[in-house]
Design a protein around this motif. Sequence first.
Motif, PDB file in Angstrom:
ATOM      1  N   THR A   1       0.841  -1.208   0.000  1.00  0.00           N
ATOM      2  CA  THR A   1       0.000   0.000   0.000  1.00  0.00           C
ATOM      3  C   THR A   1       0.872   1.253   0.000  1.00  0.00           C
ATOM      4  OG1 THR A   1      -1.725  -1.189   1.196  1.00  0.00           O
ATOM      5  CG2 THR A   1      -1.845   1.206   1.261  1.00  0.00           C
ATOM      6  N   VAL A   2       1.910   1.238   0.826  1.00  0.00           N
ATOM      7  CA  VAL A   2       2.828   2.389   0.858  1.00  0.00           C
ATOM      8  C   VAL A   2       3.491   2.559  -0.506  1.00  0.00           C
ATOM      9  CG1 VAL A   2       4.941   3.291   1.913  1.00  0.00           C
ATOM     10  CG2 VAL A   2       3.174   2.251   3.345  1.00  0.00           C
ATOM     11  N   SER A   3       3.918   1.448  -1.115  1.00  0.00           N
ATOM     12  CA  SER A   3       4.547   1.531  -2.445  1.00  0.00           C
ATOM     13  C   SER A   3       3.592   2.125  -3.471  1.00  0.00           C
ATOM     14  CB  SER A   3       4.968   0.135  -2.928  1.00  0.00           C
ATOM     15  OG  SER A   3       6.043  -0.309  -2.154  1.00  0.00           O
ATOM     16  N   HIS A   4       2.326   1.737  -3.406  1.00  0.00           N
ATOM     17  CA  HIS A   4       1.325   2.301  -4.323  1.00  0.00           C
ATOM     18  C   HIS A   4       1.230   3.815  -4.147  1.00  0.00           C
ATOM     19  CE1 HIS A   4      -2.464   3.387  -6.174  1.00  0.00           C
ATOM     20  NE2 HIS A   4      -2.867   3.837  -5.002  1.00  0.00           N
ATOM     21  N   HIS A   5       1.117   4.258  -2.905  1.00  0.00           N
ATOM     22  CA  HIS A   5       0.996   5.696  -2.655  1.00  0.00           C
ATOM     23  C   HIS A   5       2.253   6.439  -3.123  1.00  0.00           C
ATOM     24  CE1 HIS A   5      -2.836   5.637  -0.727  1.00  0.00           C
ATOM     25  NE2 HIS A   5      -2.458   4.914   0.299  1.00  0.00           N
ATOM     26  N   LEU A   6       3.414   5.839  -2.891  1.00  0.00           N
ATOM     27  CA  LEU A   6       4.663   6.489  -3.326  1.00  0.00           C
ATOM     28  C   LEU A   6       4.707   6.594  -4.843  1.00  0.00           C
ATOM     29  CD1 LEU A   6       7.100   4.798  -0.784  1.00  0.00           C
ATOM     30  CD2 LEU A   6       6.664   7.262  -0.952  1.00  0.00           C
ATOM     31  N   LYS A   7       4.220   5.568  -5.533  1.00  0.00           N
ATOM     32  CA  LYS A   7       4.204   5.601  -7.005  1.00  0.00           C
ATOM     33  C   LYS A   7       3.304   6.739  -7.509  1.00  0.00           C
ATOM     34  CE  LYS A   7       3.665   2.769 -11.158  1.00  0.00           C
ATOM     35  NZ  LYS A   7       3.169   3.900 -11.922  1.00  0.00           N
ATOM     36  N   VAL A   8       2.150   6.923  -6.877  1.00  0.00           N
ATOM     37  CA  VAL A   8       1.244   8.008  -7.263  1.00  0.00           C
ATOM     38  C   VAL A   8       1.966   9.356  -7.124  1.00  0.00           C
ATOM     39  CG1 VAL A   8      -0.895   9.234  -6.663  1.00  0.00           C
ATOM     40  CG2 VAL A   8      -0.862   6.732  -6.685  1.00  0.00           C
ATOM     41  N   LEU A   9       2.714   9.500  -6.039  1.00  0.00           N
ATOM     42  CA  LEU A   9       3.417  10.769  -5.791  1.00  0.00           C
ATOM     43  C   LEU A   9       4.576  10.972  -6.765  1.00  0.00           C
ATOM     44  CD1 LEU A   9       3.307  10.632  -1.898  1.00  0.00           C
ATOM     45  CD2 LEU A   9       2.157  12.343  -3.354  1.00  0.00           C
ATOM     46  N   VAL A  10       5.242   9.883  -7.144  1.00  0.00           N
ATOM     47  CA  VAL A  10       6.316   9.976  -8.146  1.00  0.00           C
ATOM     48  C   VAL A  10       5.707  10.339  -9.503  1.00  0.00           C
ATOM     49  CG1 VAL A  10       8.030   8.647  -9.451  1.00  0.00           C
ATOM     50  CG2 VAL A  10       7.917   8.417  -6.959  1.00  0.00           C
ATOM     51  N   ASP A  11       4.638   9.634  -9.883  1.00  0.00           N
ATOM     52  CA  ASP A  11       3.989   9.883 -11.177  1.00  0.00           C
ATOM     53  C   ASP A  11       3.485  11.327 -11.273  1.00  0.00           C
ATOM     54  OD1 ASP A  11       4.511   7.303 -11.892  1.00  0.00           O
ATOM     55  OD2 ASP A  11       2.466   6.563 -11.602  1.00  0.00           O
TER      56      ASP A  11
END
Lengths: 116, 116
Positions: free
Chosen positions: A74-84
């Motif tokens: 879940t944390v990785s998903h949120h981090l990906k959204v912020l990177v994108d």
Amino acid sequence: MPVSELLTLTDVSACCAPIARAPIASDHAESLARSLKALADPARLRLVSMVAAHEDSEACVCDLTEPLGLSQPTVSHHLKVLVDAGFLTRSKRGIWAYYRLVPGSLDAVAGLLTTV
Amino acid sequence: MPVSELLTLTDVSACCAPIARAPIASDHAESLARSLKALADPARLRLVSMVAAHEDSEACVCDLTEPLGLSQPTVSHHLKVLVDAGFLTRSKRGIWAYYRLVPGSLDAVAGLLTTV
């Protein structure tokens, strides 16, 4: 629509006046809405905050998961959204990924919202 | 949760440092996320922008529907979200509703996002 065709955060902050100064154009509204949507989540706000407040505005993913109390995927998903969305960059060093705040990215959004 | 129990935009901007200064607490993240979610829509950003850029930061709903190209009920829904989130106030005069930007509301959000 491919990401490359979208206005980026930098495009919008470079081209556009604060939204309270003059009615915002439709494409700029779309672009700013996307940026705000990426931030508009409690976990993502806490992640941006933890990264930005960390030494050198960079933090290891290993320091981010436990304080949030969320699973690593879940944390990785949120981090990906912020990177994108252009708020964070990711770099791999050894076995860990490190996240860094993109300088000026939060200020670009703040600048578009400010009325003073 | 009743709205009265939630931290308001004013509470958060009064109590809380910019998110990049120190890791943001969970309740403040929830509150800021709600405010950002209210703004994170192209139609709502355009509505806030049209109202804020209008004379005296106030506009009649009759001036807002046509430029957006959305139905009147859809515009009313978006305006209600913005009123509920504390960005706009609504007052009825004659047959029309007038919307006004809440002074400091956009700046409160901008202030929490700024890093400088």
